[in-house]
Write a protein that holds these residues in place. Structure first.
Motif, short mmCIF file in Angstrom:
data_model
loop_
_atom_site.label_atom_id
_atom_site.label_comp_id
_atom_site.label_asym_id
_atom_site.label_seq_id
_atom_site.Cartn_x
_atom_site.Cartn_y
_atom_site.Cartn_z
N GLY A 192 0.85 -1.18 0.00
CA GLY A 192 0.00 0.00 0.00
C GLY A 192 0.88 1.23 0.00
O GLY A 192 2.11 1.14 -0.07
N ILE A 193 0.26 2.39 0.07
CA ILE A 193 1.04 3.63 0.12
C ILE A 193 0.71 4.37 1.41
O ILE A 193 -0.39 4.27 1.95
CB ILE A 193 0.76 4.54 -1.10
N HIS A 194 1.69 5.11 1.89
CA HIS A 194 1.47 5.97 3.05
C HIS A 194 0.64 7.16 2.58
O HIS A 194 1.04 7.88 1.65
CB HIS A 194 2.80 6.44 3.61
N PRO A 195 -0.53 7.40 3.18
CA PRO A 195 -1.44 8.45 2.65
C PRO A 195 -0.87 9.86 2.71
O PRO A 195 -1.33 10.74 1.97
CB PRO A 195 -2.69 8.31 3.54
N LYS A 196 0.14 10.10 3.55
CA LYS A 196 0.70 11.45 3.66
C LYS A 196 1.96 11.62 2.82
O LYS A 196 2.14 12.63 2.15
CB LYS A 196 1.01 11.77 5.13
N THR A 197 2.83 10.62 2.82
CA THR A 197 4.10 10.75 2.11
C THR A 197 4.07 10.15 0.71
O THR A 197 4.91 10.48 -0.13
CB THR A 197 5.23 10.06 2.90
N GLY A 198 3.09 9.25 0.45
CA GLY A 198 3.02 8.59 -0.85
C GLY A 198 4.03 7.47 -1.02
O GLY A 198 4.13 6.88 -2.10
N GLU A 199 4.79 7.16 0.02
CA GLU A 199 5.79 6.10 -0.06
C GLU A 199 5.14 4.74 -0.02
O GLU A 199 4.12 4.53 0.65
CB GLU A 199 6.78 6.23 1.10
N MET A 200 5.74 3.79 -0.77
CA MET A 200 5.24 2.42 -0.77
C MET A 200 5.59 1.76 0.56
O MET A 200 6.69 1.92 1.09
CB MET A 200 5.87 1.64 -1.92
N THR A 201 4.63 1.03 1.10
CA THR A 201 4.85 0.32 2.35
C THR A 201 4.21 -1.05 2.27
O THR A 201 3.37 -1.30 1.40
CB THR A 201 4.27 1.10 3.56
N GLN A 202 4.61 -1.96 3.13
CA GLN A 202 4.12 -3.33 3.10
C GLN A 202 3.51 -3.72 4.45
O GLN A 202 3.91 -3.20 5.50
CB GLN A 202 5.25 -4.31 2.76
N ARG A 203 2.58 -4.64 4.39
CA ARG A 203 1.98 -5.21 5.59
C ARG A 203 2.03 -6.73 5.48
O ARG A 203 1.69 -7.29 4.44
CB ARG A 203 0.53 -4.75 5.75
N VAL A 204 2.48 -7.37 6.55
CA VAL A 204 2.56 -8.83 6.58
C VAL A 204 1.59 -9.35 7.62
O VAL A 204 1.23 -8.64 8.57
CB VAL A 204 4.00 -9.31 6.90
N PRO A 205 1.13 -10.60 7.48
CA PRO A 205 0.19 -11.15 8.46
C PRO A 205 0.85 -11.32 9.82
O PRO A 205 1.74 -12.14 9.98
CB PRO A 205 -0.22 -12.50 7.84
N ASP A 206 0.41 -10.52 10.76
CA ASP A 206 1.03 -10.48 12.09
C ASP A 206 0.01 -9.90 13.06
O ASP A 206 -0.35 -8.72 12.95
CB ASP A 206 2.31 -9.63 12.02
N ASP A 207 -0.47 -10.71 13.98
CA ASP A 207 -1.52 -10.25 14.90
C ASP A 207 -1.07 -9.07 15.76
O ASP A 207 -1.89 -8.28 16.21
CB ASP A 207 -1.96 -11.40 15.82
N ALA A 208 0.25 -8.97 16.01
CA ALA A 208 0.75 -7.91 16.87
C ALA A 208 1.18 -6.67 16.09
O ALA A 208 1.62 -5.69 16.68
CB ALA A 208 1.93 -8.43 17.70
N GLY A 209 1.06 -6.71 14.75
CA GLY A 209 1.49 -5.60 13.93
C GLY A 209 0.42 -4.53 13.82
O GLY A 209 -0.67 -4.64 14.38
N PRO A 210 0.72 -3.45 13.08
CA PRO A 210 -0.28 -2.38 12.89
C PRO A 210 -1.44 -2.88 12.03
O PRO A 210 -1.24 -3.63 11.07
CB PRO A 210 0.51 -1.29 12.17
N LEU A 211 -2.63 -2.42 12.35
CA LEU A 211 -3.82 -2.86 11.64
C LEU A 211 -3.82 -2.39 10.19
O LEU A 211 -3.49 -1.25 9.88
CB LEU A 211 -5.08 -2.31 12.33
N SER A 212 -4.18 -3.30 9.28
CA SER A 212 -4.53 -2.93 7.90
C SER A 212 -5.60 -3.91 7.44
O SER A 212 -5.43 -5.12 7.55
CB SER A 212 -3.32 -2.97 6.97
N ALA A 213 -6.71 -3.38 6.96
CA ALA A 213 -7.83 -4.21 6.51
C ALA A 213 -8.48 -3.52 5.31
O ALA A 213 -8.52 -2.29 5.24
CB ALA A 213 -8.86 -4.42 7.62
N LEU A 214 -8.99 -4.32 4.38
CA LEU A 214 -9.62 -3.78 3.18
C LEU A 214 -11.10 -4.11 3.16
O LEU A 214 -11.48 -5.28 3.29
CB LEU A 214 -8.95 -4.35 1.92
N ALA A 215 -11.94 -3.08 3.00
CA ALA A 215 -13.39 -3.28 2.87
C ALA A 215 -13.69 -3.62 1.41
O ALA A 215 -13.48 -2.80 0.53
CB ALA A 215 -14.14 -2.03 3.28
#
Length: 709
Positions: free
Chosen positions: A310-333
């Protein structure tokens, strides 16, 4: 076997794999799969058997009886087709399998699109008689676009004309897939007994007295031994070409061990190098349990797929999310549904972190936070309330008002915006109006709700007549939407006849300009815009760029100039149809510090666009449909004659044992009422399917009629 492989798979993402002890199953034991296919290939029947054999339901539903769990809408039960995707969760061999059953009709292909966006694997169901059909190709390419690993299940092997080898050959030639049968049928048509498992080298039968729930393994019967040995050897050879470990084992001993085959097959499937092929008859309760075994053995866990980007909404930088219960939330509606009892349901896939009841979540699109009041796991139209959804799981939030399809929910301190879902453009429209003036507000509210649920349902207003237009993907789509307005929303409305959704485009490069100079309310208004339009590749969409200095048009006015240009693109220049595939370059302009306003520049942008488009050889485009017609040979001439009268262009004709298949492209405008005509000229013996293919230029004679009406 599968458990050992799953433990290995958790190592894929490095720090990923931190799991909450409250999870329903470990990450490596979760499968998110879709059931996808052409209409009438048997997807829902396969799904119903999966529910029954896993113990999720205690009675099998049948499509022809209108009592299936997954087809829960009243329109689905009446028509015997799937209209909306339905989600459920089952447990098989200790694994949590989240299933989405998708529609097969092309009018509802958006349901497949958004489901594949959030799934890790898919079971593609093919008809053993028809093989690869038009919508089979569509869903296959959708899965390719999202890099979704697949297994294939060739269904209806008990039907007259079923041909396993032909279906496998079509998967290879028409879909370009490395199809590797891991089963072959034992018998065919009325003598279809079961399957021969090429990995175990055993024959498998399913006890009819117990609805196929009792599986019996036995030695391969002598009459099938030679065929089975040949098929197993070919399976190993094809797999050895794609997996180094299997190749090494094969060189040492051509009779490769079963565990080596399974592990190698899993690696090849996850890498997209092969597609295991199974067979059976879901209606006759044969083979579905082995499909579930293959789902667990070969399709990926959330830890096996690439990290979500995904991208950081403020900086526009590409970022990644991996499946990790303790990591930062990311979910797609990925889906919105309005339930008359529960309210608004937001279906989502959790990619990282976890989503808990009472938690605050951030929406990068709206830049607002909302509170999660209620979470549920879905089972078709029923639901089970849960406290938490963990990474890799699919569920729904109840009650959130501001979310639309494609929104990301994330942690506010570590925001991310995941890639949105691409939706096709509507090709047909229908005027709709309330029966009484008092119904107008209710109709507008109902239409807004439908458009929120279904991104291919667009509500527009005809600029000439002021009519409200309901836009969709086909006649059936519009029929279902109209039916829902009457039954579900209880809105009295009059609907016109379906109309083709034409488009406009340009075929040359041209410049246009407009100088806006007026006095409004005693105040001078000034703006000048010069731009150039040029054609883009078909399907590329529209593009607006500014290639001039800020001395000519300051940055503060550029957004309104772009808005004016978009207004012109939406309303067109020939017959008020949207302009598509047009590149716009703003190359010149002028402003006056005291007289230039937003309204002046918006108008100048709009009028300059219209001037340029009119000079750029504008043309009308019409949607062309791809038809596949299956007809008895004796009616072939009548069918072809009718297609010729409809401006049809035959692409392919194929003669099978008892029927002929015609693949043809026909303008959508020529296909209204075609179902009645083809039934008449073939005495009800032919069938057809169609899907959007391309937009093409309208012939001059028809163009003039459209412009003059």
């Amino acid at each position: 076997m599968a458990t050992i492989l799953d433990k290995k798979s958790t190592e894929r993402h490095g720090d990923a794999g931190r799991e909450d002890p409250g999870r329903r199953r470990p990450l490596g034991m979760v499968r998110n799969i879709g059931i996808i296919a052409h209409i009438d290939a048997g997807k829902t029947t396969v799904s119903e058997r999966m529910l029954f054999y896993s113990g999720r339901v205690h009675r099998m539903g049948e499509v022809h009886d209108g009592n299936t769990v997954m087809d829960w809408m009243i329109q689905e039960k009446e028509r015997g087709i799937t209209i909306t995707s339905a989600a459920t969760t089952i447990y098989w061999n200790e694994h949590q399998v989240n299933i989405i059953d998708t529609p097969g009709h092309v009018d509802f292909t958006v349901e497949v699109e958004r489901s594949l966006r959030v799934l890790d694997g898919a079971v593609v169901v093919f008809c053993g008689v028809a093989g690869v059909q038009p919508q089979s190709e569509t869903v296959w390419h959708q899965a390719e676009r999202y890099h979704v690993p697949r297994i294939a299940f060739i269904n209806k092997m008990d039907r007259v004309g079923a041909d396993f080898d032909s279906a496998v050959s079509q998967i290879r030639t028409r879909l370009g897939a490395n199809a590797i049968p891991i089963q072959i049928p034992w018998g065919r048509e009325d003598h279809f007994h079961g399957v021969i498992d090429l990995v175990r080298m055993q024959a498998v039968t399913f006890d009819a007295d117990h609805q196929g729930s009792k599986i019996q393994y036995q030695p391969v019967p002598p009459e099938e031994a030679v065929n089975a040995e040949r098929a197993r050897a070919l399976m190993i050879e094809r797999l050895a070409e794609k997996d180094e470990a299997v190749f090494e084992a094969y060189v040492a001993n051509p009779d490769v061990a079963n565990d080596v085959i399974r592990e190698g097959m899993r690696r090849a499937v996850l890498a997209g190098k092969c597609v295991p092929v199974l067979c059976g008859s879901a209606l006759k309760n044969k083979g579905v349990q082995l499909v579930l075994d293959a789902v667990v053995d070969y399709l990926p866990a959330p830890t096996d797929v690439s990290a979500t980007e995904g991208i950081h909404p403020k900086t526009g930088e590409m970022t990644q999310r991996v499946p990790d219960d303790a990591g930062p939330l990311s979910a797609l509606a990925f889906k919105i549904m309005n339930d008359p009892f529960s309210g608004r349901l937001v279906f989502l896939r959790v990619y990282s972190g976890h989503l808990a009841k009472g938690q605050n979540v951030y929406n990068p699109r709206t830049r607002k936070r909302e509170r999660v009041m209620k979470l549920v796991m879905m089972h078709a139209d029923s639901r089970e309330e849960v406290e938490t959804l963990y990474s890799g799981e699919i569920g729904a939030i109840v009650g959130m008002k501001q979310i639309v399809t494609g929104d990301t929910l994330c942690a506010e301190h570590m925001p991310v915006e995941l890639a949105r879902i691409r939706f096709p453009e509507p090709v047909i429209s229908m005027a709709i109006e309330p029966k009484t003036q008092t119904e107008r507000d209710r109709l507008n509210e109902a239409l807004a709700t439908l458009a929120t649920e279904d991104p291919t349902c667009r509500i527009t207003v005809n600029p000439d007549t002021g009519q409200t237009l309901l836009n969709g993907m086909g006649e059936l789509h519009l029929e279902i939407l109209r039916d829902r307005l009457l039954r579900e929303f209880k809105v009295g409305a009059n609907a016109g006849k379906p109309m083709v959704a034409y488009r406009e485009t340009v075929f040359a490069k041209a410049r246009g300009e407009h100088r806006f100079e007026r006095e409004i309310g005693g105040q001078p208004q000034f703006a000048y815009v010069e731009l150039e339009v040029s054609p883009l590749a078909r399907g590329a969409g529209n593009q607006v760029d500014f290639e001039l200095s800020a001395d000519l048009i300051p940055h503060k006015f550029r957004d309104v100039v772009a808005a004016g240009i978009r207004d012109g693109l939406i309303t067109g220049v020939l017959a008020n149809y949207p302009l598509v595939d047009v590149g716009v370059r703003v190359v010149g302009g002028a402003f006056d510090e005291g007289a230039s306003t937003d309204a002046a520049f918006r108008t100048a942008g709009l009028m300059a666009l219209r001037a340029a488009a009119m000079a750029a050889t504008p043309e009308l485009l019409e949607p062309i449909m791809q038809l596949e017609i299956i007809t008895p040979a004796e009616h072939m001439g009548d069918v072809l004659g009718d297609l010729n009268a409809r401006r049809g262009h035959v692409r392919e004709m194929k003669a099978l044992e008892v029927v002929h298949i015609i693949r043809v492209q026909v303008p959508l405008s020529e296909l209204f009422g075609y179902s009645t005509v083809i039934r008449s000229i073939t005495r009800g013996r032919a069938s057809y399917t169609m899907e959007p293919s391309i937009f093409d230029v309208v012939p001059e004679g028809i163009k003039q009629k459209l412009l003059n009406r």
